[in-house]
Design an enzyme around this catalytic site. Sequence first.
Site, PDB file in Angstrom:
ATOM      1  N   HIS A   1       0.833  -1.210   0.000  1.00 55.67           N
ATOM      2  CA  HIS A   1       0.000   0.000   0.000  1.00 55.67           C
ATOM      3  C   HIS A   1       0.866   1.258   0.000  1.00 55.67           C
ATOM      4  O   HIS A   1       0.498   2.275  -0.565  1.00 55.67           O
ATOM      5  CB  HIS A   1      -0.941  -0.008   1.208  1.00 55.67           C
ATOM      6  CG  HIS A   1      -2.098  -0.923   1.041  1.00 55.67           C
ATOM      7  ND1 HIS A   1      -3.375  -0.616   1.481  1.00 55.67           N
ATOM      8  CD2 HIS A   1      -2.206  -2.150   0.465  1.00 55.67           C
ATOM      9  CE1 HIS A   1      -4.187  -1.617   1.198  1.00 55.67           C
ATOM     10  NE2 HIS A   1      -3.504  -2.568   0.597  1.00 55.67           N
TER      11      HIS A   1
ATOM     12  N   SER B   1       4.902   7.785   2.624  1.00 57.78           N
ATOM     13  CA  SER B   1       3.777   8.685   2.877  1.00 57.78           C
ATOM     14  C   SER B   1       2.618   7.941   3.542  1.00 57.78           C
ATOM     15  O   SER B   1       1.768   8.553   4.171  1.00 57.78           O
ATOM     16  CB  SER B   1       3.314   9.377   1.595  1.00 57.78           C
ATOM     17  OG  SER B   1       3.065   8.430   0.582  1.00 57.78           O
TER      18      SER B   1
ATOM     19  N   ASN C   1      -6.962   1.535   3.541  1.00 61.91           N
ATOM     20  CA  ASN C   1      -5.838   1.493   4.476  1.00 61.91           C
ATOM     21  C   ASN C   1      -6.263   1.398   5.934  1.00 61.91           C
ATOM     22  O   ASN C   1      -5.424   1.263   6.812  1.00 61.91           O
ATOM     23  CB  ASN C   1      -4.955   2.739   4.294  1.00 61.91           C
ATOM     24  CG  ASN C   1      -4.126   2.646   3.020  1.00 61.91           C
ATOM     25  OD1 ASN C   1      -3.938   1.544   2.507  1.00 61.91           O
ATOM     26  ND2 ASN C   1      -3.662   3.769   2.523  1.00 61.91           N
TER      27      ASN C   1
ATOM     28  N   HIS D   1      14.268  24.012  26.388  1.00 64.30           N
ATOM     29  CA  HIS D   1      12.808  23.885  26.318  1.00 64.30           C
ATOM     30  C   HIS D   1      12.330  23.594  24.897  1.00 64.30           C
ATOM     31  O   HIS D   1      11.136  23.605  24.619  1.00 64.30           O
ATOM     32  CB  HIS D   1      12.139  25.134  26.903  1.00 64.30           C
ATOM     33  CG  HIS D   1      12.258  25.198  28.398  1.00 64.30           C
ATOM     34  ND1 HIS D   1      11.973  26.312  29.138  1.00 64.30           N
ATOM     35  CD2 HIS D   1      12.649  24.250  29.292  1.00 64.30           C
ATOM     36  CE1 HIS D   1      12.183  26.052  30.423  1.00 64.30           C
ATOM     37  NE2 HIS D   1      12.604  24.815  30.538  1.00 64.30           N
ATOM     38  N   THR D   2      13.252  23.341  24.013  1.00 62.66           N
ATOM     39  CA  THR D   2      12.896  22.787  22.699  1.00 62.66           C
ATOM     40  C   THR D   2      12.362  21.366  22.849  1.00 62.66           C
ATOM     41  O   THR D   2      11.692  20.848  21.970  1.00 62.66           O
ATOM     42  CB  THR D   2      14.133  22.764  21.760  1.00 62.66           C
ATOM     43  OG1 THR D   2      13.767  22.198  20.510  1.00 62.66           O
ATOM     44  CG2 THR D   2      15.273  21.918  22.317  1.00 62.66           C
TER      45      THR D   2
ATOM     46  N   ASP E   1      16.148  21.261  18.296  1.00 66.60           N
ATOM     47  CA  ASP E   1      16.383  22.193  17.207  1.00 66.60           C
ATOM     48  C   ASP E   1      16.271  23.623  17.740  1.00 66.60           C
ATOM     49  O   ASP E   1      16.301  23.829  18.957  1.00 66.60           O
ATOM     50  CB  ASP E   1      15.383  21.930  16.065  1.00 66.60           C
ATOM     51  CG  ASP E   1      13.937  22.001  16.543  1.00 66.60           C
ATOM     52  OD1 ASP E   1      13.690  22.553  17.639  1.00 66.60           O
ATOM     53  OD2 ASP E   1      13.055  21.506  15.826  1.00 66.60           O
TER      54      ASP E   1
HETATM   55  C1  HEM Z   1      15.686  29.232  32.960  1.00 65.35           C
HETATM   56  C2  HEM Z   1      15.145  28.665  34.005  1.00 65.35           C
HETATM   57  C3  HEM Z   1      14.188  27.528  33.879  1.00 65.35           C
HETATM   58  C4  HEM Z   1      12.894  27.492  34.284  1.00 65.35           C
HETATM   59  C5  HEM Z   1      12.149  28.610  34.979  1.00 65.35           C
HETATM   60  C6  HEM Z   1      12.353  26.217  33.909  1.00 65.35           C
HETATM   61  C7  HEM Z   1      11.069  25.808  34.166  1.00 65.35           C
HETATM   62  C8  HEM Z   1      10.516  24.628  33.701  1.00 65.35           C
HETATM   63  C9  HEM Z   1       9.164  24.200  33.954  1.00 65.35           C
HETATM   64  C10 HEM Z   1       8.147  24.953  34.795  1.00 65.35           C
HETATM   65  C11 HEM Z   1       8.965  23.051  33.289  1.00 65.35           C
HETATM   66  C12 HEM Z   1       7.659  22.249  33.178  1.00 65.35           C
HETATM   67  C13 HEM Z   1       7.412  21.395  34.377  1.00 65.35           C
HETATM   68  C14 HEM Z   1       6.049  20.769  34.247  1.00 65.35           C
HETATM   69  O1  HEM Z   1       5.068  21.495  34.262  1.00 65.35           O
HETATM   70  O2  HEM Z   1       5.973  19.536  34.087  1.00 65.35           O
HETATM   71  C15 HEM Z   1      10.184  22.729  32.620  1.00 65.35           C
HETATM   72  C16 HEM Z   1      10.367  21.630  31.821  1.00 65.35           C
HETATM   73  C17 HEM Z   1      11.560  21.295  31.246  1.00 65.35           C
HETATM   74  N1  HEM Z   1      12.765  21.946  31.403  1.00 65.35           N
HETATM   75 FE1  HEM Z   1      13.033  23.734  32.305  1.00 65.35          FE
HETATM   76  N2  HEM Z   1      13.328  25.493  33.289  1.00 65.35           N
HETATM   77  C18 HEM Z   1      14.451  26.234  33.248  1.00 65.35           C
HETATM   78  C19 HEM Z   1      15.676  25.847  32.751  1.00 65.35           C
HETATM   79  C20 HEM Z   1      15.924  24.635  32.189  1.00 65.35           C
HETATM   80  C21 HEM Z   1      17.234  24.141  31.848  1.00 65.35           C
HETATM   81  C22 HEM Z   1      18.534  24.890  32.159  1.00 65.35           C
HETATM   82  C23 HEM Z   1      17.070  22.937  31.278  1.00 65.35           C
HETATM   83  C24 HEM Z   1      18.113  21.981  30.762  1.00 65.35           C
HETATM   84  C25 HEM Z   1      19.308  22.375  30.318  1.00 65.35           C
HETATM   85  C26 HEM Z   1      15.648  22.681  31.226  1.00 65.35           C
HETATM   86  C27 HEM Z   1      15.056  21.582  30.638  1.00 65.35           C
HETATM   87  C28 HEM Z   1      13.699  21.292  30.690  1.00 65.35           C
HETATM   88  C29 HEM Z   1      13.084  20.185  29.981  1.00 65.35           C
HETATM   89  C30 HEM Z   1      13.768  19.224  28.998  1.00 65.35           C
HETATM   90  C31 HEM Z   1      11.734  20.177  30.344  1.00 65.35           C
HETATM   91  C32 HEM Z   1      10.652  19.195  29.865  1.00 65.35           C
HETATM   92  C33 HEM Z   1      10.604  18.009  30.788  1.00 65.35           C
HETATM   93  C34 HEM Z   1       9.500  17.029  30.415  1.00 65.35           C
HETATM   94  O3  HEM Z   1       9.131  16.907  29.263  1.00 65.35           O
HETATM   95  O4  HEM Z   1       9.007  16.353  31.330  1.00 65.35           O
HETATM   96  N3  HEM Z   1      14.992  23.713  31.799  1.00 65.35           N
HETATM   97  N4  HEM Z   1      11.127  23.693  32.898  1.00 65.35           N
END
Ligand code: HEM
Length: 384
Positions: free
Chosen positions: A140, A150, A168, A248-249, A308
């Site tokens: 398919h 695709s 499909n 936060h990407t 990214d």
């Molecule tokens: C600048 C200050 C920062 C603040 C205020 C902050 C705050 C937060 C908050 C509130 C969440 C969501 C928590 C939730 O609701 O579940 C979050 C998630 C996250 N943060 Fe930050 N963060 C900061 C810096 C960082 C740094 C320095 C890193 C790593 C180098 C980071 C990596 C992540 C990642 C990957 C997530 C997603 C986690 C998941 O998917 O469960 N953050 N952050």
Amino acid sequence: MGHWSSNGKYTKDYDSSEAESDAVNQPPPKRRRVYKEEEEWSDDLVEVAEEEEEDEKEEEVVVEEEDDEEEEEEDEDDNDEEGDGGGGYEGDDDDAVAQLEVGYYSKTCPNVEAIVREEMEKIMSVAPSLAGPLLRLHFHGCFVRGCDASVLLNATGSNLAEKDAEPNRSLRGFGSVDKVKAKLEAACPQHRGPFWPVALGRRDGRVSSAAEAADQLPPAYGDVPLLTKIFASKNLDLKDLVVLSGAHTLGTAHCPSYAGRLYNFSSAYNSGPSLDSEYADRLRTRCKSAHDKAMLSEMDPGSYKTFDTSYYRHVAKRRGLFQSDAALLTDATTRDYVQRIATGKFDDVFFKDLSESMIKMGNVGVLTGAEGEIRKECYIVNWI
Ligand code: HEM
């Protein structure tokens, strides 16, 4: 039973009594586990068996227990912007008209065939009846727009994808494709996104305090002065702040982490000026109140699994999810950085900066030698 129509198509007659008796005779869906000695890969594979093989009774699987832990359902509502570019491995030849060749990935992912074969053999050993569905998926896939995968694409917005077409609907085997793809990504990840060397030798600490964590971690409502102060206390500067925020990407956040930005203003439909109103409206439909602890939103909608630079494009458009993300536009240094990386022309710069900042962050308060211990169990300090 079925019949052939004049245009040569075969249609299966619907026999409700047959369907009903099938339903009655169906055993309830069962959770299956393979024997313990196969556990290294069993949990993964058993998902395939559960999702796609419920009617299969293979000898090597046994019913062991009911497992309530379902994978958290993926948050797909927000993927309205910027796809992540998808998977794939850079082959030898970047030329768009490159010919297919056996061994195409011989330099860039030398084991690709062996990895696919090994994973497929595992899947087949647990769920041999998937052979048919996978062969049909190939057929398919190739018959519509050529063999370009695709058929795997999900519907987006108003566009129904190939897999939504009537012929499909009964396709199966998508889970197996995911399994194989995951193995390939693990073995030969795309060289997109940052990486950095990690010096080892850190000792584990013996103290862990909730009060310290509450006090020292940056809050989501932080503004630049507060965040700068907190970062400085860890020997991280303003650049580290804007660069590391780029993490936060990836990932998702719970509603209470940003609900204050949606509802704490003059009216329920009037969010703060730092948040794009259209984006705020959309978030409100998902995050109904600060008490909604179940709802998750992507911090980088559309590419939250890909490292990214699209996080910066969201922030630049006032679509940073947290106040701390939005705050990066309020300081000249951090704003310049956000806007520069948001152009998409400086991904390499961001990846290099991120690597440097990650190394700095990894050196915060490191214990060495007698300052710490090497824990025997991750969650318990050693007995002295
Ligand atoms: C600048 C200050 C920062 C603040 C205020 C902050 C705050 C937060 C908050 C509130 C969440 C969501 C928590 C939730 O609701 O579940 C979050 C998630 C996250 N943060 Fe930050 N963060 C900061 C810096 C960082 C740094 C320095 C890193 C790593 C180098 C980071 C990596 C992540 C990642 C990957 C997530 C997603 C986690 C998941 O998917 O469960 N953050 N952050």
